[in-house]
Design an enzyme around this catalytic site. Structure first.
Site, PDB file in Angstrom:
ATOM      1  N   ASP A   8      -8.651  -3.953   4.407  1.00  0.00           N
ATOM      2  CA  ASP A   8      -7.909  -2.718   4.612  1.00  0.00           C
ATOM      3  C   ASP A   8      -7.513  -2.075   3.281  1.00  0.00           C
ATOM      4  O   ASP A   8      -7.464  -0.849   3.161  1.00  0.00           O
ATOM      5  CB  ASP A   8      -6.656  -2.991   5.450  1.00  0.00           C
ATOM      6  CG  ASP A   8      -6.979  -3.215   6.921  1.00  0.00           C
ATOM      7  OD1 ASP A   8      -8.146  -3.009   7.308  1.00  0.00           O
ATOM      8  OD2 ASP A   8      -6.069  -3.596   7.679  1.00  0.00           O
TER       9      ASP A   8
ATOM     10  N   ASN B 297      -1.019   4.683   4.255  1.00  0.00           N
ATOM     11  CA  ASN B 297      -0.123   3.711   4.893  1.00  0.00           C
ATOM     12  C   ASN B 297       1.353   4.046   4.743  1.00  0.00           C
ATOM     13  O   ASN B 297       2.041   4.267   5.735  1.00  0.00           O
ATOM     14  CB  ASN B 297      -0.377   2.314   4.330  1.00  0.00           C
ATOM     15  CG  ASN B 297      -1.284   1.498   5.220  1.00  0.00           C
ATOM     16  OD1 ASN B 297      -1.855   1.999   6.177  1.00  0.00           O
ATOM     17  ND2 ASN B 297      -1.431   0.215   4.887  1.00  0.00           N
TER      18      ASN B 297
ATOM     19  N   ASP C 176      17.004  -4.035  -0.367  1.00  0.00           N
ATOM     20  CA  ASP C 176      16.043  -4.299  -1.437  1.00  0.00           C
ATOM     21  C   ASP C 176      15.101  -3.121  -1.632  1.00  0.00           C
ATOM     22  O   ASP C 176      14.459  -2.994  -2.681  1.00  0.00           O
ATOM     23  CB  ASP C 176      15.217  -5.549  -1.117  1.00  0.00           C
ATOM     24  CG  ASP C 176      15.994  -6.830  -1.350  1.00  0.00           C
ATOM     25  OD1 ASP C 176      17.106  -6.761  -1.891  1.00  0.00           O
ATOM     26  OD2 ASP C 176      15.476  -7.911  -0.990  1.00  0.00           O
TER      27      ASP C 176
ATOM     28  N   GLY D 100       1.447  -2.406   8.790  1.00  0.00           N
ATOM     29  CA  GLY D 100       1.445  -3.014   7.468  1.00  0.00           C
ATOM     30  C   GLY D 100       2.810  -3.508   7.028  1.00  0.00           C
ATOM     31  O   GLY D 100       3.483  -4.259   7.739  1.00  0.00           O
ATOM     32  N   TYR D 101       3.246  -3.055   5.861  1.00  0.00           N
ATOM     33  CA  TYR D 101       4.497  -3.512   5.266  1.00  0.00           C
ATOM     34  C   TYR D 101       5.684  -3.229   6.183  1.00  0.00           C
ATOM     35  O   TYR D 101       6.596  -4.054   6.329  1.00  0.00           O
ATOM     36  CB  TYR D 101       4.673  -2.818   3.908  1.00  0.00           C
ATOM     37  CG  TYR D 101       5.790  -3.339   3.038  1.00  0.00           C
ATOM     38  CD1 TYR D 101       6.389  -4.587   3.274  1.00  0.00           C
ATOM     39  CD2 TYR D 101       6.239  -2.588   1.953  1.00  0.00           C
ATOM     40  CE1 TYR D 101       7.398  -5.051   2.455  1.00  0.00           C
ATOM     41  CE2 TYR D 101       7.252  -3.045   1.130  1.00  0.00           C
ATOM     42  CZ  TYR D 101       7.839  -4.277   1.388  1.00  0.00           C
ATOM     43  OH  TYR D 101       8.835  -4.733   0.582  1.00  0.00           O
ATOM     44  N   SER D 102       5.679  -2.074   6.829  1.00  0.00           N
ATOM     45  CA  SER D 102       6.770  -1.714   7.728  1.00  0.00           C
ATOM     46  C   SER D 102       6.918  -2.730   8.856  1.00  0.00           C
ATOM     47  O   SER D 102       8.036  -3.118   9.225  1.00  0.00           O
ATOM     48  CB  SER D 102       6.539  -0.317   8.306  1.00  0.00           C
ATOM     49  OG  SER D 102       7.523   0.016   9.258  1.00  0.00           O
ATOM     50  N   LEU D 103       5.795  -3.175   9.407  1.00  0.00           N
ATOM     51  CA  LEU D 103       5.833  -4.156  10.500  1.00  0.00           C
ATOM     52  C   LEU D 103       6.467  -5.457  10.035  1.00  0.00           C
ATOM     53  O   LEU D 103       7.284  -6.055  10.749  1.00  0.00           O
ATOM     54  CB  LEU D 103       4.412  -4.412  11.011  1.00  0.00           C
ATOM     55  CG  LEU D 103       4.261  -5.469  12.108  1.00  0.00           C
ATOM     56  CD1 LEU D 103       4.981  -5.050  13.380  1.00  0.00           C
ATOM     57  CD2 LEU D 103       2.781  -5.719  12.398  1.00  0.00           C
ATOM     58  N   SER D 104       6.128  -5.908   8.830  1.00  0.00           N
ATOM     59  CA  SER D 104       6.675  -7.168   8.320  1.00  0.00           C
ATOM     60  C   SER D 104       8.175  -7.077   8.056  1.00  0.00           C
ATOM     61  O   SER D 104       8.854  -8.096   7.959  1.00  0.00           O
ATOM     62  CB  SER D 104       5.939  -7.585   7.042  1.00  0.00           C
ATOM     63  OG  SER D 104       6.237  -6.719   5.970  1.00  0.00           O
TER      64      SER D 104
END
Length: 291
Positions: A73, A146, A176, A188-192
């Site tokens: 990706d 993204n 943070d 992506g990062y948002s889901l984590s």
């Protein structure tokens, strides 16, 4: 038909699959080109380049009909960045792991290539986020497929991100960092960080805090017609901002404003592709992990 191949770190074990792809297209009198980064990567594998040349100018890029991303990706995100406003349709061949965007497995290269040649596909528009800043950042490549992220630069204390929607005060996020994700980036990062999954066709952005101090601060979905602006405070003099995989350090004096980009990323969608199937497969929905 003109097609460009893009890859950042093509592994030697994938060389035969790329050569297979080239032979299929060459058999249908299709003109093939490489991005300079792909040519450099392929040369390291001993790739039989069939005399393929790297594209060198924007004028040449204007003549390209399709781009094929060879990697994960992250490579597809870089392909979209390379294409920019030309809106060249992108096919993602997956040599990585998750593959939410690059969905064509190496075993499916032949049928995917033939479907592309025979026009057995549709195009899916994916919205992009655009950063407007003073001074300008990212050397003009101020868009991402993204997400846009503000993050503390080191292991220091949390930062405060004062956030405004259409110049109306929303919240001061003590965390943070803060993510503004497109529907594409919602996996992506948002889901984590606890953000929701959003269908690619939705007209939204997601504002997701990264490790917020207050647990009652939750991700928020807003219209992608919104203009989102920020002011950053913290004990550190520098902070990190990123667009997809590109990042740079800034100080608190930089003005940051986010909105939807005027152009879109066009992803090639083959007939057997389903976003919901991909979610179930990649996230192991419906599986009892105890067995």
């Amino acid at each position: 038909m003109n097609i460009i191949l893009h890859g950042l770190n093509v592994q030697s074990e994938f060389k035969s699959h790329v050569e297979q792809l080239v032979k299929i297209f060459r058999g249908h009198d299709i003109q093939l080109f490489l991005t300079p980064m792909c040519l450099k990567s392929m040369n390291k594998t001993g790739f039989n380049g069939f005399g393929l040349q790297a594209i060198r100018s924007k004028e040449e890029l204007e003549e390209i009909d399709f781009a094929i991303s060879i990697g994960g990706d992250g490579t597809l995100l870089d392909t979209v960045c390379y294409i920019g406003p030309y809106e060249i349709p992108v096919v993602g061949i997956n040599t990585g792991r998750m593959g939410f965007l690059a969905t064509i497995a190496k075993e499916d290269i032949e049928w995917a290539a033939k479907d592309l040649i025979n026009n057995n596909f549709s195009l899916e528009d994916r919205s992009l986020v655009r950063l407007e800043s003073s001074p300008p950042l990212f050397e003009g490549l101020n868009f991402g497929l993204n997400e846009f992220t503000i993050h503390k630069r080191d292991t220091s204390s949390m930062i405060t991100v004062h956030t405004y929607i259409n110049n109306e005060y929303l919240n001061s996020y003590w965390a943070d960092g803060l993510i503004v994700s497109t529907p594409t980036g919602s996996t992506g990062y948002s889901l984590s960080c606890g953000g929701p999954l959003i269908s690619p066709s939705a007209k939204n952005f997601v504002i997701t805090p990264v490790s917020p101090h207050n647990l009652n601060v939750r991700p928020m979905v807003v219209s992608d017609e919104s203009e989102i602006s920020f002011k950053i405070e913290g004990r550190s003099e520098k902070f990190l901002v990123s667009l997809d995989s590109r990042s740079t350090a800034i100080d608190a004096s930089v003005d940051l404003k986010l909105k939807k980009e005027k152009f879109v990323a066009k992803l090639v969608k083959f007939q057997n592709y389903s976003f919901f199937d991909t979610l179930r497969q990649k996230l192991n929905w419906g599986y009892d992990m105890r067995n």
